[in-house]
Design a protein around this motif. Sequence first.
Motif, mmCIF file in Angstrom:
data_model
loop_
_atom_site.group_PDB
_atom_site.id
_atom_site.type_symbol
_atom_site.label_atom_id
_atom_site.label_comp_id
_atom_site.label_asym_id
_atom_site.label_seq_id
_atom_site.Cartn_x
_atom_site.Cartn_y
_atom_site.Cartn_z
ATOM 1 N N CYS A 72 4.174 16.101 10.089
ATOM 2 C CA CYS A 72 5.527 16.247 10.620
ATOM 3 C C CYS A 72 5.656 15.565 11.978
ATOM 4 N N LEU A 75 5.835 11.856 11.609
ATOM 5 C CA LEU A 75 7.176 11.506 11.128
ATOM 6 C C LEU A 75 8.193 11.588 12.247
ATOM 7 N N VAL A 202 16.423 8.352 4.651
ATOM 8 C CA VAL A 202 15.636 9.124 3.698
ATOM 9 C C VAL A 202 14.627 8.235 2.981
ATOM 10 N N VAL A 205 11.819 7.618 5.416
ATOM 11 C CA VAL A 205 10.941 8.781 5.530
ATOM 12 C C VAL A 205 10.035 8.858 4.321
ATOM 13 N N GLY A 206 10.624 8.591 3.161
ATOM 14 C CA GLY A 206 9.826 8.622 1.940
ATOM 15 C C GLY A 206 8.679 7.642 2.018
ATOM 16 N N ILE A 209 6.071 8.873 4.634
ATOM 17 C CA ILE A 209 5.260 10.048 4.309
ATOM 18 C C ILE A 209 4.210 9.695 3.262
ATOM 19 N N LEU A 264 7.115 17.158 -1.858
ATOM 20 C CA LEU A 264 7.844 16.732 -0.658
ATOM 21 C C LEU A 264 8.658 15.481 -0.946
ATOM 22 N N LEU A 265 7.998 14.514 -1.586
ATOM 23 C CA LEU A 265 8.669 13.247 -1.855
ATOM 24 C C LEU A 265 9.829 13.421 -2.808
ATOM 25 N N ILE A 268 12.660 14.670 -0.980
ATOM 26 C CA ILE A 268 13.270 13.616 -0.171
ATOM 27 C C ILE A 268 14.106 12.670 -1.030
ATOM 28 N N ASN A 269 13.536 12.249 -2.163
ATOM 29 C CA ASN A 269 14.282 11.340 -3.033
ATOM 30 C C ASN A 269 15.526 12.010 -3.595
ATOM 31 N N THR A 271 17.258 14.282 -2.116
ATOM 32 C CA THR A 271 18.250 14.248 -1.044
ATOM 33 C C THR A 271 18.913 12.881 -0.972
ATOM 34 N N ALA A 272 18.080 11.826 -1.112
ATOM 35 C CA ALA A 272 18.635 10.482 -0.999
ATOM 36 C C ALA A 272 19.712 10.251 -2.042
#
Lengths: 287, 279, 269
Positions: A72, A75, A202, A205-206, A209, A264-265, A268-269, A271-272
């Motif tokens: 974190c 990031l 996003v 970040v993907g 990470i 986690l990924l 994130i995806n 969310t994207a």
Amino acid sequence: MAQTLSRPQNLREWFAVALVWGAAALVTAVFCWLLGDIVWHGLSHISWTFLTAPPENAGRRGGIGPILVSTCLILGVCLTVSLPIGIGTAVLLAEFTSDHSLFGRITRRSLDVLAGVPSIVFGLFGNAFFCKTLGLGFSILSGGLTLACMVLPILIRSTEEGFRAVPTSYRLSTAALGLSRTTTIVHILLPAAVPGLLVGLVLGVGRAIAETAALIFTSGYVDRMPESLLDSGRALSIHIFDLSMNVSGGDANAYASALVLVILLLAINGTASWLATYGLQRKAVTV
Amino acid sequence: MTPVEPITGPRARHPLEERSVCQGPQSLIEIDRLSLYYVDKPAFQDVTLSINKGCITALVGPSGCGKTSFLTCLNRLTDLIAGCRVSGRIMIDDLDVMAPDTDVIQLRRRIGMIFQKPNPFPLTIRRNLVFPLREHGLRDRGQIAQTIETTLRDVGLWDEVKDRLDSPALALSGGQQQRLCIARALALLPEVLLMDEPCSALDPLSSGVVEDLIVSLRSRYTILIVTHNLTQARRIADHAALFWVQNGAGRLIEVGTAKQIFEEPRDPLTAAYVSGMRG
Amino acid sequence: MLIVVFLISEALPVLRHVGLLRFFTDPSWHPAEGLYNLTPMLWGTLFATTGSVLIATPLGILSAVFCHYYAPPVLARPYRHLIELLAGIPSVVYGLWGLVVLVPLIAEVQPPGPSLLAGILILTIMILPTIALMADASFTNVPQQYLRGAAALGLTRWAIIRGVVFPASKSGLFTGVILETGRAIGETMAILMVCGNVVQTPSSVFDPIRTLTANIALEMAYALGDHRAALFASGVVLMAMIVALVVSAEWISRERLYGSDSEQTTESP
């Protein structure tokens, strides 16, 4: 009628159907195997303690608490640095340079190249520049900065798209109102470009990470709880790498960490794509 | 039924000037109570019509009355549209078009279709013609070259493009593209040509050229043409059919010879439409 | 831009000390003894990349074809989601799977297991989503009228795809291949985990190899002086490969777009 359809054609179509379905089945099978394998082996190890406890015995037992924290932090550093630079460059590219100006062309071209540069090369650069030249050593800070360099191209590109998607009529009407360019950008363009920016963010970040290679020799290997940004910290992906390559008997925890990373990924995806749809909808309403 | 002309055989050619076919009407296509629904919305309902061999039949009527949908039923392009349901019967000779075991590929070879917007493939002019021929089993290079030349001559394109057969088809003008599309359909030796407003996307000059071309194809092919241009329909058609929207669905109002439809319409709707357009 | 400068400046000492040629002519890679032959690793990278691109391209394109033209909608949607999901999975995870599942499997057929083959397979799986998604996107852009026109000529589905869809989406497919090649060249971790990392020019697919990227990752930790600079030099090589790829891609696509479309009567088998 069937007799008039020449035979080779019939055969070929049949063959094509078999080929296409075969390829799809193969791909699905391999991927289900892969995902199934990770979920199957990883799920039994995941628990609250696994997520919070520190690793023991070089990671064979114990959890991934400090590693999550380091991830974190890395990031965080990456985002604090890359966001302002990214937005600034995007504004510059989209609003202040024309498509054909030399500067714009060069910047855009180098961004395209940069986006394709292998992450390990970023790692090399980070090691030379941040760790050695700036004297930051193996630290979360250098790791985050290296990632920031890596994420920038994606961020700039999608933010720029966001700006370009803003209708020209907005610009014309604000200009007609006698507003300055800066006011236009801050009050009209930035809000309108937010969806594009978020998607870029996003995605970036993907990518960050998931990154391993760039971090190995910038943020370091140490798996205890980091005390400051200048401390070395181990990211989740490095943890997986280390467990599976260098620690015999670490497979179980490697699988569990891999599962955490994948989840986690996915989040994130998810969310994207949600942002992308939501952004589009909102735009449709406001226009 | 008459067997479909094999594409690989000697290329039989009907003489162009044989106009007599349309005089002694002989029905080729029989359409019986045909209806088409997109999901639940009817496009047209209960169309019963027979199309005479070798004639040009014009389908006229206001937009949205199902003329184009009607055309796509005849070569089962409706299969490509999700949620599209067809009922009724279409017989071409004694081939039941809608029967599930009908060979669609062969059917579409027998029935060529020309679209409103010219749609040559993004290939060279030559490839546009060669590729469908080859897919239908014509392999002999000599025959392919021969077919290219004759079909291009038929559509009056040969002299315009013979020196640049290998340049992209999309570089042609709109009218040339449309004629190339017609040539592409003709190369497959169809019996029927479906034309969906073939001139409406073209400028007046090209439109005239394509119209003359269509007239020259009369009697060699059975032609169904959808058009919004009533004067055009009147100039070229032997028969005409008027479609109109009633109760939210397209219906066939009147059908007859072009002369009768345009000069002595029986239905008041037809009369209004024809005269309205004229005035 | 700064990055290029830095890489080159870091690589300079070795270029000055050792000279460019020795990267290719030295008998072996023993940096400690001052021998810097990059060729085996260059070959490693090349073989792994070509192999995986050769397998992944047809599979990926067929996947997209499946999604678009063959699969019933019930299957097409989840399939597309699956591919999207896989595009997001980090390389370490692929590497982990390759190490635990694939390598032992290959070892049973032909020891030692970690090998060029394992590398190719893992890379294939990794880059497949890239090309599949690109192909999918470019198929979406094929105008509907081409498809209707082709169907009206009575062409079979496969004929339509081969004769109309592929030519129409040529440039998109091409970009996809370039992207996946770039990804394959740059991939480090997964390759590092499954390839065995022996510096040698492979003579069969079961031989272990080491790629340029893996070499950097492995030796960076302890490299000093000229050795370190040599690693930077290999970074420069990688960078040069990517730049060459991007530039050639642009060049070719321009050629294709504006040049005469002269590859017509190509016989299809």
